[in-house]
Design a protein around this motif. Structure first.
Motif, PDB file in Angstrom:
ATOM      1  N   VAL A   1       0.851  -1.181   0.000  1.00 54.38           N
ATOM      2  CA  VAL A   1       0.000   0.000   0.000  1.00 54.38           C
ATOM      3  C   VAL A   1       0.892   1.238   0.000  1.00 54.38           C
ATOM      4  O   VAL A   1       1.925   1.265   0.673  1.00 54.38           O
ATOM      5  CB  VAL A   1      -0.922   0.024   1.242  1.00 54.38           C
ATOM      6  N   TYR A   2       0.507   2.251  -0.756  1.00 57.36           N
ATOM      7  CA  TYR A   2       1.279   3.486  -0.855  1.00 57.36           C
ATOM      8  C   TYR A   2       0.492   4.643  -0.244  1.00 57.36           C
ATOM      9  O   TYR A   2      -0.735   4.677  -0.324  1.00 57.36           O
ATOM     10  CB  TYR A   2       1.584   3.815  -2.315  1.00 57.36           C
ATOM     11  N   ALA A   3       1.211   5.590   0.345  1.00 58.73           N
ATOM     12  CA  ALA A   3       0.574   6.785   0.899  1.00 58.73           C
ATOM     13  C   ALA A   3       1.459   7.994   0.658  1.00 58.73           C
ATOM     14  O   ALA A   3       2.684   7.915   0.796  1.00 58.73           O
ATOM     15  CB  ALA A   3       0.313   6.620   2.394  1.00 58.73           C
ATOM     16  N   GLY A   4       0.849   9.109   0.291  1.00 55.35           N
ATOM     17  CA  GLY A   4       1.587  10.342   0.052  1.00 55.35           C
ATOM     18  C   GLY A   4       1.244  11.383   1.099  1.00 55.35           C
ATOM     19  O   GLY A   4       0.083  11.545   1.472  1.00 55.35           O
ATOM     20  N   THR A   5       2.273  12.091   1.591  1.00 53.69           N
ATOM     21  CA  THR A   5       2.073  13.113   2.608  1.00 53.69           C
ATOM     22  C   THR A   5       3.163  14.165   2.443  1.00 53.69           C
ATOM     23  O   THR A   5       3.707  14.330   1.354  1.00 53.69           O
ATOM     24  CB  THR A   5       2.087  12.472   4.010  1.00 53.69           C
ATOM     25  N   TYR A   6       3.507  14.881   3.514  1.00 51.51           N
ATOM     26  CA  TYR A   6       4.589  15.861   3.425  1.00 51.51           C
ATOM     27  C   TYR A   6       5.147  16.163   4.809  1.00 51.51           C
ATOM     28  O   TYR A   6       4.584  15.773   5.826  1.00 51.51           O
ATOM     29  CB  TYR A   6       4.102  17.144   2.755  1.00 51.51           C
ATOM     30  N   LEU A   7       6.297  16.836   4.826  1.00 49.39           N
ATOM     31  CA  LEU A   7       6.965  17.236   6.062  1.00 49.39           C
ATOM     32  C   LEU A   7       7.332  16.054   6.950  1.00 49.39           C
ATOM     33  O   LEU A   7       7.178  16.091   8.159  1.00 49.39           O
ATOM     34  CB  LEU A   7       6.097  18.228   6.849  1.00 49.39           C
ATOM     35  N   ILE A   8       7.834  14.972   6.329  1.00 51.09           N
ATOM     36  CA  ILE A   8       8.319  13.846   7.117  1.00 51.09           C
ATOM     37  C   ILE A   8       9.723  14.170   7.617  1.00 51.09           C
ATOM     38  O   ILE A   8      10.569  14.607   6.862  1.00 51.09           O
ATOM     39  CB  ILE A   8       8.343  12.568   6.266  1.00 51.09           C
ATOM     40  N   LYS A   9       9.992  13.904   8.885  1.00 53.19           N
ATOM     41  CA  LYS A   9      11.257  14.330   9.475  1.00 53.19           C
ATOM     42  C   LYS A   9      12.172  13.185   9.885  1.00 53.19           C
ATOM     43  O   LYS A   9      13.249  13.422  10.397  1.00 53.19           O
ATOM     44  CB  LYS A   9      10.985  15.217  10.698  1.00 53.19           C
ATOM     45  N   ARG A  10      11.743  11.947   9.695  1.00 51.44           N
ATOM     46  CA  ARG A  10      12.631  10.850  10.064  1.00 51.44           C
ATOM     47  C   ARG A  10      12.338   9.628   9.208  1.00 51.44           C
ATOM     48  O   ARG A  10      11.226   9.443   8.725  1.00 51.44           O
ATOM     49  CB  ARG A  10      12.481  10.486  11.542  1.00 51.44           C
ATOM     50  N   ASN A  11      13.343   8.793   9.041  1.00 48.38           N
ATOM     51  CA  ASN A  11      13.167   7.536   8.339  1.00 48.38           C
ATOM     52  C   ASN A  11      12.595   6.508   9.303  1.00 48.38           C
ATOM     53  O   ASN A  11      12.715   6.632  10.522  1.00 48.38           O
ATOM     54  CB  ASN A  11      14.504   7.033   7.795  1.00 48.38           C
ATOM     55  N   LEU A  12      12.014   5.461   8.750  1.00 55.01           N
ATOM     56  CA  LEU A  12      11.390   4.433   9.568  1.00 55.01           C
ATOM     57  C   LEU A  12      11.948   3.068   9.196  1.00 55.01           C
ATOM     58  O   LEU A  12      12.461   2.880   8.103  1.00 55.01           O
ATOM     59  CB  LEU A  12       9.869   4.454   9.357  1.00 55.01           C
ATOM     60  N   PRO A  13      11.854   2.087  10.100  1.00 52.82           N
ATOM     61  CA  PRO A  13      12.432   0.769   9.822  1.00 52.82           C
ATOM     62  C   PRO A  13      11.780   0.100   8.618  1.00 52.82           C
ATOM     63  O   PRO A  13      10.635   0.379   8.274  1.00 52.82           O
ATOM     64  CB  PRO A  13      12.128  -0.020  11.108  1.00 52.82           C
ATOM     65  N   LEU A  14      12.514  -0.814   7.995  1.00 54.11           N
ATOM     66  CA  LEU A  14      11.937  -1.622   6.939  1.00 54.11           C
ATOM     67  C   LEU A  14      10.814  -2.478   7.511  1.00 54.11           C
ATOM     68  O   LEU A  14      10.746  -2.736   8.714  1.00 54.11           O
ATOM     69  CB  LEU A  14      13.006  -2.512   6.310  1.00 54.11           C
ATOM     70  N   ASN A  15       9.947  -2.946   6.613  1.00 50.34           N
ATOM     71  CA  ASN A  15       8.765  -3.732   6.966  1.00 50.34           C
ATOM     72  C   ASN A  15       7.720  -2.900   7.706  1.00 50.34           C
ATOM     73  O   ASN A  15       6.755  -3.429   8.232  1.00 50.34           O
ATOM     74  CB  ASN A  15       9.133  -4.967   7.798  1.00 50.34           C
ATOM     75  N   GLN A  16       7.940  -1.604   7.804  1.00 47.39           N
ATOM     76  CA  GLN A  16       6.916  -0.688   8.265  1.00 47.39           C
ATOM     77  C   GLN A  16       6.767   0.359   7.165  1.00 47.39           C
ATOM     78  O   GLN A  16       7.122   0.136   6.022  1.00 47.39           O
ATOM     79  CB  GLN A  16       7.315  -0.040   9.591  1.00 47.39           C
ATOM     80  N   TRP A  17       6.230   1.512   7.533  1.00 46.36           N
ATOM     81  CA  TRP A  17       6.175   2.592   6.552  1.00 46.36           C
ATOM     82  C   TRP A  17       7.572   3.170   6.405  1.00 46.36           C
ATOM     83  O   TRP A  17       8.204   3.527   7.380  1.00 46.36           O
ATOM     84  CB  TRP A  17       5.221   3.681   7.037  1.00 46.36           C
ATOM     85  N   TRP A  18       8.066   3.269   5.179  1.00 48.15           N
ATOM     86  CA  TRP A  18       9.404   3.812   4.978  1.00 48.15           C
ATOM     87  C   TRP A  18       9.367   4.847   3.881  1.00 48.15           C
ATOM     88  O   TRP A  18       8.498   4.857   3.032  1.00 48.15           O
ATOM     89  CB  TRP A  18      10.421   2.730   4.676  1.00 48.15           C
ATOM     90  N   THR A  19      10.324   5.757   3.923  1.00 43.73           N
ATOM     91  CA  THR A  19      10.244   6.938   3.083  1.00 43.73           C
ATOM     92  C   THR A  19      11.048   6.793   1.809  1.00 43.73           C
ATOM     93  O   THR A  19      12.140   6.244   1.795  1.00 43.73           O
ATOM     94  CB  THR A  19      10.759   8.171   3.839  1.00 43.73           C
ATOM     95  N   ILE A  20      10.484   7.315   0.732  1.00 46.85           N
ATOM     96  CA  ILE A  20      11.196   7.481  -0.522  1.00 46.85           C
ATOM     97  C   ILE A  20      10.774   8.821  -1.097  1.00 46.85           C
ATOM     98  O   ILE A  20       9.936   9.517  -0.528  1.00 46.85           O
ATOM     99  CB  ILE A  20      10.892   6.344  -1.528  1.00 46.85           C
ATOM    100  N   LEU A  21      11.348   9.212  -2.205  1.00 47.60           N
ATOM    101  CA  LEU A  21      10.988  10.464  -2.861  1.00 47.60           C
ATOM    102  C   LEU A  21      11.073  11.647  -1.901  1.00 47.60           C
ATOM    103  O   LEU A  21      10.088  12.316  -1.608  1.00 47.60           O
ATOM    104  CB  LEU A  21       9.587  10.379  -3.480  1.00 47.60           C
ATOM    105  N   ASP A  22      12.275  11.896  -1.384  1.00 45.74           N
ATOM    106  CA  ASP A  22      12.530  13.053  -0.532  1.00 45.74           C
ATOM    107  C   ASP A  22      11.696  13.027   0.740  1.00 45.74           C
ATOM    108  O   ASP A  22      11.219  14.050   1.214  1.00 45.74           O
ATOM    109  CB  ASP A  22      12.267  14.357  -1.300  1.00 45.74           C
ATOM    110  N   LYS A  23      11.490  11.825   1.290  1.00 44.88           N
ATOM    111  CA  LYS A  23      10.790  11.657   2.560  1.00 44.88           C
ATOM    112  C   LYS A  23       9.356  12.169   2.524  1.00 44.88           C
ATOM    113  O   LYS A  23       8.834  12.650   3.520  1.00 44.88           O
ATOM    114  CB  LYS A  23      11.555  12.348   3.693  1.00 44.88           C
ATOM    115  N   LYS A  24       8.714  12.065   1.365  1.00 46.62           N
ATOM    116  CA  LYS A  24       7.340  12.540   1.271  1.00 46.62           C
ATOM    117  C   LYS A  24       6.398  11.451   0.769  1.00 46.62           C
ATOM    118  O   LYS A  24       5.234  11.712   0.521  1.00 46.62           O
ATOM    119  CB  LYS A  24       7.260  13.747   0.335  1.00 46.62           C
ATOM    120  N   PHE A  25       6.903  10.244   0.633  1.00 45.77           N
ATOM    121  CA  PHE A  25       6.093   9.171   0.070  1.00 45.77           C
ATOM    122  C   PHE A  25       6.396   7.901   0.832  1.00 45.77           C
ATOM    123  O   PHE A  25       7.542   7.633   1.173  1.00 45.77           O
ATOM    124  CB  PHE A  25       6.439   9.002  -1.414  1.00 45.77           C
TER     125      PHE A  25
END
Length: 263
Positions: free
Chosen positions: A235-259
């Motif tokens: 499942v994919y989700a788009g947002t903004y102003l993400i300030k930290r990376n998250l562990p694999l197998n959870q929600w993780w950031t790509i595209l400049d920490k906004k996706f």
């Protein structure tokens, strides 16, 4: 040989990642929603912001566009029937519109004390339409799920979340491989903005909160969601102003920490 393969990979990667976008229209206002036919990917519709809002259509994959119709107010979302390229739906504030002639003419259903921000068509039962937004309960606005089983003529409302002083359901995503799985993303304001993601596995009968406020630290809103077309677990989700990376197998950031991507 290994170096050659690596260089070739880097050249391909560089071409794919840094390819430039080209403006192809339609012009005359910013576009809020784009939908593509499931049967013919050359057929694309776009809905604009404005009063009236313009519906444009391309029959050659976006190379050229023609204005085909309009509705009175800004379009927040659109959806297309997977079995009929001419049957379209559009959410516009307090109204849900439907067209059966490729966007030329539209009929509207007034949604009093409700706002529509996301819309989706059941993948295998096109008479069933889902929408997300917010509904006024008499004291506050709540994240809401809307459902129609007659091609968008009549709608039922389920209020999912009233925990905050304001609660928005910005987007909705239906699972193609298991249409009873539906996601709604948005936010609640409880002394601060808290992102929300809800999931149903029975077509909207019951909803489970997926604790997006923990997974999306400081994300504020969930603006858009999508489910992988062949794998329900992605499942994919788009947002903004993400300030930290998250562990694999959870929600993780790509595209400049906004996706985000859920595995």
């Amino acid at each position: 040989m290994i170096k050659f393969r690596l260089l070739w990979f880097l050249l391909i990667f560089n071409t794919l990642v840094f390819a430039q976008w080209q403006a192809i229209g339609p012009y005359g206002g910013y576009v809020r929603s784009v939908v593509v036919s499931s049967a013919n990917d050359n057929i694309v519709y776009a809905g604009s912001n404005g009063s009236p809002a313009i519906i444009a259509k391309s029959t050659n994959g976006g190379s050229s566009w023609n204005t085909v119709g309009s509705i009175p107010n800004s379009i927040y979302c659109m959806a297309i029937d997977p079995t009929n390229d001419n049957r379209l739906y559009a959410g516009s504030g307090h109204n849900l519109y439907r067209s059966t002639d490729g966007g030329v003419n539209w009929l509207g259903t007034s949604m009093s004390n409700k706002y529509i921000y996301g819309i989706a068509v059941h993948p295998s039962i096109p008479s069933t339409i889902y929408a997300s937004g917010m509904s006024y309960t008499g004291t506050k606005w709540g994240i809401a799920f809307f459902k129609s089983t007659d091609y968008g003529v009549n709608w039922t409302t389920t209020v999912i979340d009233t925990s905050g002083s304001s609660n928005y359901g910005f987007c909705i995503a239906a699972d193609r491989t298991n249409p009873n799985n539906i996601y709604i993303g948005g936010y609640s304001y409880v002394s601060s903005y808290i992102p929300r993601i809800y999931k149903t596995t029975n077509g909207g009968g019951n909803w489970v909160y997926l604790s997006a406020d923990t997974l999306f630290n400081n994300a504020y809103y969930i603006y858009s969601m999508a489910v992988h077309p062949t794998n329900s677990n992605i499942v994919y989700a788009g947002t903004y102003l993400i300030k930290r990376n998250l562990p694999l197998n959870q929600w993780w950031t790509i595209l400049d920490k906004k996706f985000f991507k859920l595995l």
